[in-house]
Design an enzyme around this catalytic site. Sequence first.
Site, PDB file in Angstrom:
ATOM      1  N   CYS A   3      72.263  66.370  37.863  1.00 36.08           N
ATOM      2  CA  CYS A   3      72.891  65.235  38.803  1.00 36.08           C
ATOM      3  C   CYS A   3      74.202  65.306  38.646  1.00 36.08           C
ATOM      4  CB  CYS A   3      72.192  64.033  38.531  1.00 36.08           C
ATOM      5  SG  CYS A   3      73.214  62.596  39.488  1.00 36.08           S
ATOM      6  N   CYS A   6      75.629  62.199  37.344  1.00 37.35           N
ATOM      7  CA  CYS A   6      75.399  61.929  35.714  1.00 37.35           C
ATOM      8  C   CYS A   6      76.335  62.727  35.010  1.00 37.35           C
ATOM      9  CB  CYS A   6      73.947  62.347  35.428  1.00 37.35           C
ATOM     10  SG  CYS A   6      72.725  61.085  35.995  1.00 37.35           S
ATOM     11  N   ASP A  29      86.580  59.807  45.925  1.00 40.23           N
ATOM     12  CA  ASP A  29      85.669  60.920  46.612  1.00 40.23           C
ATOM     13  C   ASP A  29      86.159  62.231  46.698  1.00 40.23           C
ATOM     14  OD1 ASP A  29      83.004  60.531  48.633  1.00 40.23           O
ATOM     15  OD2 ASP A  29      83.974  62.222  48.866  1.00 40.23           O
ATOM     16  N   HIS A  45      70.980  56.564  36.070  1.00 45.90           N
ATOM     17  CA  HIS A  45      70.621  57.327  37.110  1.00 45.90           C
ATOM     18  C   HIS A  45      69.635  56.247  37.854  1.00 45.90           C
ATOM     19  CE1 HIS A  45      70.306  60.734  39.715  1.00 45.90           C
ATOM     20  NE2 HIS A  45      68.952  60.421  39.956  1.00 45.90           N
ATOM     21  N   ASN A  85      74.013  55.876  51.465  1.00 42.71           N
ATOM     22  CA  ASN A  85      73.159  56.573  52.220  1.00 42.71           C
ATOM     23  C   ASN A  85      71.956  56.707  51.535  1.00 42.71           C
ATOM     24  OD1 ASN A  85      74.914  57.255  54.686  1.00 42.71           O
ATOM     25  ND2 ASN A  85      76.141  58.787  53.300  1.00 42.71           N
ATOM     26  N   HIS A  96      72.124  60.349  43.643  1.00 44.48           N
ATOM     27  CA  HIS A  96      72.292  59.247  42.563  1.00 44.48           C
ATOM     28  C   HIS A  96      72.927  58.111  43.277  1.00 44.48           C
ATOM     29  CE1 HIS A  96      74.053  58.432  38.340  1.00 44.48           C
ATOM     30  NE2 HIS A  96      74.362  57.251  39.141  1.00 44.48           N
ATOM     31  N   HIS A  98      75.104  55.816  45.210  1.00 44.94           N
ATOM     32  CA  HIS A  98      76.461  55.244  45.287  1.00 44.94           C
ATOM     33  C   HIS A  98      76.899  54.500  46.324  1.00 44.94           C
ATOM     34  CE1 HIS A  98      75.287  59.248  47.118  1.00 44.94           C
ATOM     35  NE2 HIS A  98      76.432  59.073  47.946  1.00 44.94           N
ATOM     36  N   HIS A 100      79.822  53.923  48.891  1.00 45.29           N
ATOM     37  CA  HIS A 100      81.230  54.298  49.524  1.00 45.29           C
ATOM     38  C   HIS A 100      81.961  53.128  49.828  1.00 45.29           C
ATOM     39  CE1 HIS A 100      79.946  58.717  50.443  1.00 45.29           C
ATOM     40  NE2 HIS A 100      78.739  58.140  50.554  1.00 45.29           N
TER      41      HIS A 100
HETATM   42  P1  DGP Z   1      76.668  60.915  50.427  1.00 43.54           P
HETATM   43  O1  DGP Z   1      76.810  61.805  51.592  1.00 43.54           O
HETATM   44  O2  DGP Z   1      76.487  59.647  50.692  1.00 43.54           O
HETATM   45  O3  DGP Z   1      75.454  61.598  49.340  1.00 43.54           O
HETATM   46  O4  DGP Z   1      77.936  61.174  49.708  1.00 43.54           O
HETATM   47  C1  DGP Z   1      78.113  61.987  48.605  1.00 43.54           C
HETATM   48  C2  DGP Z   1      79.762  62.213  48.406  1.00 43.54           C
HETATM   49  O5  DGP Z   1      80.139  62.470  47.123  1.00 43.54           O
HETATM   50  C3  DGP Z   1      80.564  62.925  49.062  1.00 43.54           C
HETATM   51  O6  DGP Z   1      81.277  62.134  50.197  1.00 43.54           O
HETATM   52  C4  DGP Z   1      81.319  63.902  48.286  1.00 43.54           C
HETATM   53  C5  DGP Z   1      81.134  63.128  47.104  1.00 43.54           C
HETATM   54  N1  DGP Z   1      81.113  64.392  46.047  1.00 43.54           N
HETATM   55  C6  DGP Z   1      80.155  65.292  45.792  1.00 43.54           C
HETATM   56  N2  DGP Z   1      80.609  65.919  44.806  1.00 43.54           N
HETATM   57  C7  DGP Z   1      81.429  65.349  44.202  1.00 43.54           C
HETATM   58  C8  DGP Z   1      82.196  65.565  43.023  1.00 43.54           C
HETATM   59  O7  DGP Z   1      82.134  66.382  42.238  1.00 43.54           O
HETATM   60  N3  DGP Z   1      83.275  64.733  42.684  1.00 43.54           N
HETATM   61  C9  DGP Z   1      83.746  63.640  43.586  1.00 43.54           C
HETATM   62  N4  DGP Z   1      84.809  62.960  43.315  1.00 43.54           N
HETATM   63  N5  DGP Z   1      83.214  63.388  44.383  1.00 43.54           N
HETATM   64  C10 DGP Z   1      82.101  64.260  45.029  1.00 43.54           C
END
Ligand code: DGP
Length: 112
Positions: A3, A6, A29, A45, A85, A96, A98, A100
Amino acid sequence: MDCIFCKIVSGEIPSKKVYEDEKILAFYDLNPQAKVHVLVIPKKHISCVDEIDSSNSETVAYIFEKIPVIAKSLGLSNGYRVITNCGDDACQSVKHLHFHVLGGEKLSERMA
Ligand code: DGP
């Protein structure tokens, strides 16, 4: 477990942190969709909203106590949007839980 978030919690993958304590982490992000776009996650998690139950809802409530504090620290005094989401139809890409937090500018009225 493989993950990404994680791994961000453990420090295996670097992130630009904006808040951290023993239960949660907030970081920018990687692909921002607003001038300010941070993600707030539980360190433990939980895959998505579908997995919230009485065993972990305290952490989710704690996240929502901290979101206004984090938003204030980011200067989001004129409002912000909180989105999560869950599952394929919502295009959840990281499994995982989250939240936004988006702001720093006037956001679209559309949410989907
Ligand atoms: P979602 O589509 O709701 O699952 O959003 C996942 C978000 O995670 C997306 O906006 C991009 C962000 N993201 C993915 N990988 C990484 C990472 O390695 N680092 C950071 N900072 N954000 C990430």
